[in-house]
Design a protein around this motif. Sequence first.
Motif, PDB file in Angstrom:
ATOM      1  N   ALA A  76      34.054  44.875  44.153  1.00 26.60           N
ATOM      2  CA  ALA A  76      32.908  44.253  44.446  1.00 26.60           C
ATOM      3  C   ALA A  76      31.911  44.716  43.078  1.00 26.60           C
ATOM      4  O   ALA A  76      31.759  45.697  42.829  1.00 26.60           O
ATOM      5  N   CYS A  81      36.084  40.935  38.932  1.00 25.54           N
ATOM      6  CA  CYS A  81      35.800  39.542  39.733  1.00 25.54           C
ATOM      7  C   CYS A  81      34.974  38.616  38.716  1.00 25.54           C
ATOM      8  O   CYS A  81      35.469  37.379  38.897  1.00 25.54           O
ATOM      9  N   GLU A  96      36.682  40.140  46.878  1.00 31.72           N
ATOM     10  CA  GLU A  96      35.526  41.214  46.429  1.00 31.72           C
ATOM     11  C   GLU A  96      35.621  42.421  47.426  1.00 31.72           C
ATOM     12  O   GLU A  96      35.468  42.119  48.573  1.00 31.72           O
TER      13      GLU A  96
END
Length: 173
Positions: A76, A81, A96
């Motif tokens: 995350a 990502c 995530e």
Amino acid sequence: DIRYVSWPKALTDVARRPDALVYEIARTPSRERRYHWLFPNETTNLYLYALADEQLRHASLQQLQQQPALKIACPAQSAHCEMLLLNGFSKEQVLEVRLSEQTSVERLLLAKRVQFIAVASADFHRRMAILKVPPKDYVTGPQVASLTNYLAGGPTLHPALRSLLSRDTVPSL
């Protein structure tokens, strides 16, 4: 003082404190205006990794983007990502993961809860060794991006500190 903190805490600190720096942070399009980029370090290549028995292990990025049920795990708030989304993967395909430990993302792959993970090669090989997973059990998939890591300051970085650390004023070795 140098302090090792979690990634979310590091990003929060560098965003709020005029005396905080973060090392190493990858320079990405969404981060470009949020940080003062002081010193580049190394460039890392971001790849997709799969288990050796994954049916989609040899697919291209374009072929993978066409798989709506595909899941790719990444930490995350990471550049990993962001780069997946910038390269055409949907939010539904990108998982995530809030890291509870260093190998959280790799453990999802080993548990077959995701088909791929997005990670830099050196980090991946080191973490798989920590988990005692032999190299024959996983494969390198397509490259997602090449990212340069930096020492960076946030928007509130004190101008005197920024000046002190700018490339123009630091003596070369």
